[in-house]
Design a protein around this motif. Structure first.
Motif, PDB file in Angstrom:
ATOM      1  N   PHE A 342       0.841  -1.194   0.000  1.00 26.17           N
ATOM      2  CA  PHE A 342       0.000   0.000   0.000  1.00 26.17           C
ATOM      3  C   PHE A 342       0.883   1.254   0.000  1.00 26.17           C
ATOM      4  O   PHE A 342       1.878   1.321   0.724  1.00 26.17           O
ATOM      5  N   ASP A 343       0.516   2.230  -0.789  1.00 30.54           N
ATOM      6  CA  ASP A 343       1.193   3.517  -0.796  1.00 30.54           C
ATOM      7  C   ASP A 343       0.285   4.514  -0.077  1.00 30.54           C
ATOM      8  O   ASP A 343      -0.654   5.057  -0.664  1.00 30.54           O
ATOM      9  N   VAL A 344       0.548   4.733   1.212  1.00 30.55           N
ATOM     10  CA  VAL A 344      -0.293   5.608   2.026  1.00 30.55           C
ATOM     11  C   VAL A 344       0.222   7.039   1.938  1.00 30.55           C
ATOM     12  O   VAL A 344       1.368   7.322   2.299  1.00 30.55           O
ATOM     13  N   LYS A 345      -0.631   7.930   1.437  1.00 36.29           N
ATOM     14  CA  LYS A 345      -0.326   9.353   1.352  1.00 36.29           C
ATOM     15  C   LYS A 345      -1.062  10.070   2.476  1.00 36.29           C
ATOM     16  O   LYS A 345      -2.295   9.971   2.592  1.00 36.29           O
ATOM     17  N   ILE A 346      -0.330  10.801   3.310  1.00 34.93           N
ATOM     18  CA  ILE A 346      -0.937  11.518   4.435  1.00 34.93           C
ATOM     19  C   ILE A 346      -1.350  12.914   3.988  1.00 34.93           C
ATOM     20  O   ILE A 346      -0.537  13.674   3.470  1.00 34.93           O
ATOM     21  N   ASP A 347      -2.624  13.215   4.172  1.00 31.70           N
ATOM     22  CA  ASP A 347      -3.178  14.511   3.781  1.00 31.70           C
ATOM     23  C   ASP A 347      -3.646  15.228   5.048  1.00 31.70           C
ATOM     24  O   ASP A 347      -4.655  14.856   5.646  1.00 31.70           O
TER      25      ASP A 347
END
Length: 473
Positions: A342-347
């Protein structure tokens, strides 16, 4: 009614002289309102207030916008009995958690129309004239300073019960980043430390204060948006759950406030409650290899970030600003989920917009997020609106299992406690299988409290009786 320390309930004598189940078939409740009870405009509390509250919350008129209709939707009628202060509630469908609706009743004019219900209290608890404040308790709002973010309460001159111990109560909004320092500077007498280690250390340094803690009905979790592209597949949601080491996250969050880390593996009951079983670990227990296989079976392949049909397995993790807890959890999830592809992008979004623009049932502008659900002493009926129906005001994932409607109705209508627990256990297995809510840990309450403040502080269930809050002599 009031909730007692052990989670059971009793009639609050300030408001009701009696609350009785007078019939099982049809299920009928009779409430005798204290004849001295009045709203702050002098109007006597009556069955009309119950009727208006019910009409606002039963879900039959879609123009009203309640976040949940639990229990109220099962009522067939509310009428006055021998007097306006004699309230008769008759159920169309039996509901064992009927006392849960008796914590708050509002004036008849608030629920009289959808417009008044939806908008009148958006900026303050206004009376029917839209100008003066209203109260049905020992205190009443005297001032709202929107700029300074301060709300001031004073004694309600129409209060009929025992005199309150305090003259004034002041609530002040402070950013989480400045909360502990405001407490250390004697600007606040009580704060929730929000399981933040820095807050905990700062609060400990105040010589005239102490740390108080208790169990709570709340729990921390990850909510997954089942309507988003990445999480529309149940297998992917379950694989994401298996990618997360929830125990490591719980330990990291709780060690800083010296609280024991207990993993939560149920979405209805808390550890130690009758009915609690470990259901979630079977579905989302930490198992990276099983997560990888589940993703491959769902068509997500490749080394590093997985792909399917040219799309990367990217997850947008939305968190509020000024919240170090959420930031740290997001970073842990990001690192853990990377191992399975998984490529988790924190927004990070403005805190004021978090629950108004992003984490809403209208926008669902997130893939995953992190917050706490506030539990109640009535866990079976209260969780229904989180998971069913899909368009419920509390169903942030936006999906459900069609079997849950009948399952919750059956469980809530079962008056035999043991049979009801068995039904609830079956419901929980369905909930954890959906994998839209990934439970992490029960959240203890840990507060910084100025010494001498009594009858207000951390409590698992107990109702605050504001007239008894005060300073010890």
């Amino acid at each position: 009614m009031n909730i007692k320390e052990d989670g059971t309930w009793e009639a609050n004598p300030d408001y009701a002289t009696s609350i009785e189940l007078t019939s099982d078939d049809p299920q009928t409740i009779e409430i005798k309102i204290n004849p001295d009870a009045v709203w702050s405009d002098g109007t006597a509390m009556s069955a009309d207030d119950f009727i208006a509250t019910w009409q606002s919350l039963n879900g039959t008129n879609e123009a009203y916008a309640p976040v949940a209709t639990n229990v109220w939707e099962d009522i067939a009628s509310i009428t006055a009995g021998d007097s306006p202060q004699d309230v008769i509630i008759t159920f169309a469908k039996k509901n064992a958690d009927w006392p849960s609706i008796l914590g708050n009743i509002w004036p008849k004019w608030l629920g009289a129309t959808p417009e008044s219900f939806n908008t009148l209290w958006a900026t303050g608890p206004y009376a029917a004239d839209g100008t003066n404040y209203v109260s049905g308790g020992p205190f009443i709002v005297s001032k709202i300073d929107a700029t300074g973010q301060v709300v001031t309460f004073e004694k309600n001159p129409k209060w009929w019960g025992d005199a309150p111990k305090l003259d004034t109560i002041i609530f002040k909004a402070v950013s989480r980043a400045g909360l502990a320092q405001a407490f250390a500077n004697n600007e606040l007498d009580l704060i929730n430390l929000y399981l933040n280690a820095d807050n905990y250390q700062t609060a400990q340094k105040r010589s005239d204060a102490e740390i108080q803690s208790s169990l709570s009905p709340s729990y921390r979790h990850l909510t997954l948006n089942g309507t988003s592209t990445v999480f529309k597949d149940e297998q992917v949601r379950q694989a994401f759950g298996k990618s997360i080491n929830r125990e490591v996250i719980a330990q990291a969050r709780l060690a800083g406030v010296e609280a024991p880390a207990t993993l939560l593996n149920n979405l209805i009951f808390q550890p130690g409650q009758n009915g609690y079983e470990d259901d979630a670990d079977k579905v989302i227990g930490y198992d990276p290899e099983a997560a990888k296989k589940q993703l491959e079976d769902a068509g997500w392949t490749g080394d590093g970030v997985r792909e399917k049909d040219g799309e990367k397995l990217t997850v947008r993790f939305v968190i509020p600003s000024d919240n170090p807890n959420s930031s740290e959890v997001a970073q842990q999830v990001q690192a853990q989920a990377k191992e399975t592809g998984f490529d988790v992008k924190i927004d990070t979004v403005p805190s004021d917009d978090f629950f108004t623009k992003y984490i809403t049932t209208e926008t669902r502008d997130f893939d995953v997020t992190y917050f706490a659900w506030q539990g109640t002493p009535f866990p079976i009926s209260s969780v229904k609106s989180i998971y069913y129906p899909a368009d419920s005001g509390q169903n942030f994932p936006g999906i459900t299992d069609d079997s849950l409607g009948e399952a919750f109705d059956t469980a809530n209508a079962e008056l035999d406690p043991e049979k009801r627990l068995d039904l609830a256990k079956d419901i929980d297995k369905t909930l954890v299988g959906l994998a839209t809510t990934l439970p992490i840990f029960p959240e203890p309450f840990v507060y910084g409290v100025k010494k001498g403040l009594v009858n207000y502080g951390p409590a698992q269930f107990e109702t605050i009786d504001w007239k008894n809050v005060g300073w010890k002599k």
